[in-house]
Motif scaffolding. Structure first.
Motif, PDB file in Angstrom:
ATOM      1  N   GLY A  14      -2.903  13.029  -5.107  1.00 23.34           N
ATOM      2  CA  GLY A  14      -3.234  11.633  -5.360  1.00 23.34           C
ATOM      3  C   GLY A  14      -2.707  10.649  -4.338  1.00 23.34           C
ATOM      4  O   GLY A  14      -2.899   9.439  -4.494  1.00 23.34           O
ATOM      5  N   GLY A  15      -2.030  11.136  -3.297  1.00 29.04           N
ATOM      6  CA  GLY A  15      -1.518  10.239  -2.264  1.00 29.04           C
ATOM      7  C   GLY A  15      -2.640   9.574  -1.494  1.00 29.04           C
ATOM      8  O   GLY A  15      -3.719  10.158  -1.313  1.00 29.04           O
ATOM      9  N   THR A  16      -2.382   8.368  -1.042  1.00 29.34           N
ATOM     10  CA  THR A  16      -3.396   7.619  -0.288  1.00 29.34           C
ATOM     11  C   THR A  16      -2.938   7.217   1.111  1.00 29.34           C
ATOM     12  O   THR A  16      -3.767   6.920   1.957  1.00 29.34           O
ATOM     13  N   TRP A  17      -1.605   7.194   1.343  1.00 28.41           N
ATOM     14  CA  TRP A  17      -1.097   6.730   2.634  1.00 28.41           C
ATOM     15  C   TRP A  17      -0.043   7.674   3.202  1.00 28.41           C
ATOM     16  O   TRP A  17       0.691   8.310   2.452  1.00 28.41           O
ATOM     17  N   SER A  53       1.133   4.236  -3.078  1.00 26.23           N
ATOM     18  CA  SER A  53       0.710   5.613  -2.793  1.00 26.23           C
ATOM     19  C   SER A  53       1.681   6.595  -3.433  1.00 26.23           C
ATOM     20  O   SER A  53       2.853   6.645  -3.081  1.00 26.23           O
ATOM     21  N   ARG A  59      -6.069  11.997   8.421  1.00 28.83           N
ATOM     22  CA  ARG A  59      -7.276  11.168   8.325  1.00 28.83           C
ATOM     23  C   ARG A  59      -8.456  11.993   7.817  1.00 28.83           C
ATOM     24  O   ARG A  59      -9.257  11.515   7.004  1.00 28.83           O
ATOM     25  N   ARG A 106      -2.536  14.718  -0.415  1.00 34.36           N
ATOM     26  CA  ARG A 106      -3.821  14.100  -0.773  1.00 34.36           C
ATOM     27  C   ARG A 106      -4.328  14.633  -2.103  1.00 34.36           C
ATOM     28  O   ARG A 106      -4.812  13.871  -2.961  1.00 34.36           O
ATOM     29  N   GLY A 157      -8.583  12.321   4.159  1.00 33.59           N
ATOM     30  CA  GLY A 157      -8.830  11.103   3.393  1.00 33.59           C
ATOM     31  C   GLY A 157      -7.619  10.213   3.228  1.00 33.59           C
ATOM     32  O   GLY A 157      -7.660   9.236   2.465  1.00 33.59           O
ATOM     33  N   LEU A 158      -6.526  10.516   3.921  1.00 34.89           N
ATOM     34  CA  LEU A 158      -5.329   9.689   3.858  1.00 34.89           C
ATOM     35  C   LEU A 158      -5.403   8.564   4.893  1.00 34.89           C
ATOM     36  O   LEU A 158      -5.922   8.761   5.994  1.00 34.89           O
ATOM     37  N   LYS A 159      -4.903   7.399   4.541  1.00 33.56           N
ATOM     38  CA  LYS A 159      -4.745   6.306   5.487  1.00 33.56           C
ATOM     39  C   LYS A 159      -3.408   6.489   6.218  1.00 33.56           C
ATOM     40  O   LYS A 159      -2.453   7.027   5.654  1.00 33.56           O
ATOM     41  N   LYS A 186       0.828  -1.205   0.000  1.00 30.28           N
ATOM     42  CA  LYS A 186       0.000   0.000   0.000  1.00 30.28           C
ATOM     43  C   LYS A 186       0.866   1.260   0.000  1.00 30.28           C
ATOM     44  O   LYS A 186       0.534   2.245  -0.678  1.00 30.28           O
TER      45      LYS A 186
END
Length: 305
Positions: free
Chosen positions: A201-204, A151, A225, A198, A228-230, A147
């Motif tokens: 396009g980052g996710t983590w 990211s 959080r 974020r 929307g980031l994990k 994951k």
């Protein structure tokens, strides 16, 4: 001919699954699972943290002594035992004793303790042994590594004392990942960086929280959080507000025998996640390492061994 780092990347892929069916789980991991309840009150979390940090002694305390050590009432200890799934404190204490005695079973006779520096090394060896038990099943490390590798950008957050670990991870991750963003300043600077990550396009986010745990780390994790980031967290805590905010936590012991803490287990945890990232996209890993080696040779980054 591949560089030593490329050869290591090719040869050291993590194998999924347990290496042996009898592999042990560390006492810390067992307690973390035991106390993993989403509705523990702050007072109950204090009890849990005390039991984790003082297991070998706390497992044999009476309810009166435990309440006194933690600074809570006896009914609070009884409610805590019920909250984590036991009929009462005697049943919880019996479980704690089995974990404490199991962690010592088969251990070699205690050697001469030596001086304080040797004791500090011994404590770190114990942290590493606990981490080794946790690594008996590496699937969670493999999953999080994938994951983090996927990211883009990948944000690495470490504030105050945790900066050193975050810098190490970010430095190494840039060799194998196209866009790694280090956040080492708190406040609005951190918020801007997290929101921009974020939006890009980052996710983590990989966050570090080592003692003393900074309030601004907790706030930054909440901002991440909220955007929307994990959040994957490396910390020494099994419970607490920062852990509550993370999507996944890797709890590693820290060496606390000297004036300033040491982070042997946390460093190995970083290397394990970096290895999992290289395994997630081996073609990208090899291409980026090759490109870096060419740049290093061209600009003479390193001394000739």
């Amino acid at each position: 001919m591949p560089s030593p780092q490329q050869a290591r990347a090719q040869a050291s892929a993590i194998t999924s699954g347990r290496t042996a069916p009898e592999a042990e789980v560390s006492p810390t991991a067992q307690l973390r699972t035991l106390f993993d309840r989403p509705r523990l009150s702050p007072g109950q979390r204090r009890i849990a943290q005390y039991l984790i940090e003082h297991l070998t002694e706390a497992a044999f305390l009476s309810i009166t002594d435990l309440a006194e050590r933690v600074g809570v009432s006896q009914p609070s200890v009884t409610r805590f035992a019920s909250a984590v799934g036991f009929s009462g404190y005697p049943a919880l204490r019996e479980r704690l004793q089995s974990i404490a005695l199991g962690s010592r079973a088969g251990a070699p006779a205690e050697e001469t303790r030596g001086n304080e520096l040797q004791a500090a090394v011994d404590a770190e060896i114990e942290n590493l042994e606990n981490l080794r038990r946790d690594f008996a099943d590496p699937d969670r490390v493999i999953d999080v590594g994938r994951k983090l590798a996927a990211s883009t950008p990948l944000t690495v957050l470490g504030l105050r004392i945790s900066v050193s670990l975050a810098e190490y991870f970010a430095y190494a991750a840039r060799r194998i990942h196209p866009d790694v963003r280090l956040v080492s300043r708190g406040g609005s600077v951190a918020y801007d960086a997290l929101l921009q990550s974020r939006e890009a396009g980052g996710t983590w986010v990989l966050a570090f929280s080592m003692p003393r745990h900074a309030q601004e780390t907790l706030t930054a994790v909440r901002v991440a959080r909220g955007a929307g980031l994990k959040v994957a967290l490396i910390t020494d805590l099994a419970l607490g507000p920062v852990v509550d905010e993370a999507d996944v936590t890797f709890a590693t012991g820290t060496g606390s025998r000297l004036v300033f803490d040491s982070y042997a287990a946390a460093g190995v945890m970083c290397s394990a996640l970096l290895q999992a990232m290289t395994d997630a996209d081996p073609e990208r890993t090899q291409a980026r390492l090759e490109e870096y080696e060419q740049l290093a040779d061209q600009h003479q980054f390193f001394l000739r061994d």
